[in-house]
Design a protein around this motif. Structure first.
Motif, mmCIF file in Angstrom:
data_model
loop_
_atom_site.group_PDB
_atom_site.id
_atom_site.type_symbol
_atom_site.label_atom_id
_atom_site.label_comp_id
_atom_site.label_asym_id
_atom_site.label_seq_id
_atom_site.Cartn_x
_atom_site.Cartn_y
_atom_site.Cartn_z
ATOM 1 N N THR A 86 37.958 40.907 33.068
ATOM 2 C CA THR A 86 37.243 41.281 31.946
ATOM 3 C C THR A 86 35.709 40.091 31.908
ATOM 4 N N THR A 87 35.304 40.221 30.691
ATOM 5 C CA THR A 87 33.919 39.405 30.689
ATOM 6 C C THR A 87 34.157 38.817 29.427
ATOM 7 N N GLY A 88 33.601 37.416 29.370
ATOM 8 C CA GLY A 88 33.547 36.603 28.233
ATOM 9 C C GLY A 88 32.388 35.855 27.995
ATOM 10 N N GLU A 89 32.170 35.227 26.954
ATOM 11 C CA GLU A 89 31.136 34.384 26.584
ATOM 12 C C GLU A 89 31.197 32.989 26.577
ATOM 13 N N VAL A 100 35.685 29.671 27.538
ATOM 14 C CA VAL A 100 35.095 31.131 27.568
ATOM 15 C C VAL A 100 36.030 31.705 26.416
ATOM 16 N N PHE A 101 35.303 32.566 25.779
ATOM 17 C CA PHE A 101 35.886 33.353 24.774
ATOM 18 C C PHE A 101 36.052 34.739 25.270
ATOM 19 N N ALA A 102 37.082 35.044 25.203
ATOM 20 C CA ALA A 102 37.639 36.510 26.060
ATOM 21 C C ALA A 102 39.101 36.838 25.194
ATOM 22 N N ASN A 103 39.397 38.249 25.172
ATOM 23 C CA ASN A 103 40.556 38.726 24.594
ATOM 24 C C ASN A 103 40.810 38.074 23.241
ATOM 25 N N TRP A 107 39.561 30.287 26.035
ATOM 26 C CA TRP A 107 40.142 29.771 27.292
ATOM 27 C C TRP A 107 39.451 28.791 28.109
ATOM 28 N N THR A 125 27.192 35.280 29.800
ATOM 29 C CA THR A 125 28.170 36.191 29.885
ATOM 30 C C THR A 125 28.868 35.547 31.390
#
Length: 142
Positions: A86-89, A100-103, A107, A125
């Motif tokens: 997935t991708t995150g910011e 990283v902000f994801a789901n 994290w 990203t």
């Protein structure tokens, strides 16, 4: 303490186990019922001995029977494939830790050395390759 009081307490603990679901209180409930029935047979036991018997019997029952009565395969582990690729910011904490902000959560990045200094700006990203040991392993997207 009268015998019926201990039996009532034991039954109440067994019923409470239905709502708690820990499979621990049940054994102390059985211990209280057995101690109550022993008090019926030996009426001159004092309250301290009765409670000690109830606790000891419950602990012994817990030790010997809890693991035998619980199914070893009663829960399945959730597959982590739903949390991969997935991708995150990118975010940088006040102390300089890269996250990283994801789901829906933040994290900690497990491989921060793989991110070049020019790409360490908040909002970048990142592609998340995998989640392992509660950390996200990332690479620069694009």
């Amino acid at each position: 303490m009268s015998w019926w009081l201990l039996v009532t307490l034991g039954i109440a603990l067994v019923i409470a186990e239905v709502f708690i679901g820990a499979f621990i209180v049940l054994w102390f409930g059985f211990g209280a019922v057995i101690a109550g029935l022993l008090t019926l047979l030996i009426p001159d036991l004092n309250a301290g001995i009765q409670l000690l018997l109830a606790a000891l019997i419950g602990a012994v029952l817990l030790y010997f029977f809890r693991d035998r009565c619980i199914a070893g395969e009663n829960a399945s582990q959730e597959a982590l494939h739903t949390f991969s690729r997935t991708t995150g910011e990118l975010h940088v904490t006040e102390t300089g830790v890269l996250t990283v902000f994801a789901n829906g959560t933040f994290w900690q990045i497990g491989n921060p050395d793989d991110i070049a200094p020019q790409h360490r700006t908040p909002g970048t990203t990142l592609e998340i390759r995998e989640f392992r040991n509660n950390k996200a392993y990332v690479s620069i997207s694009g």
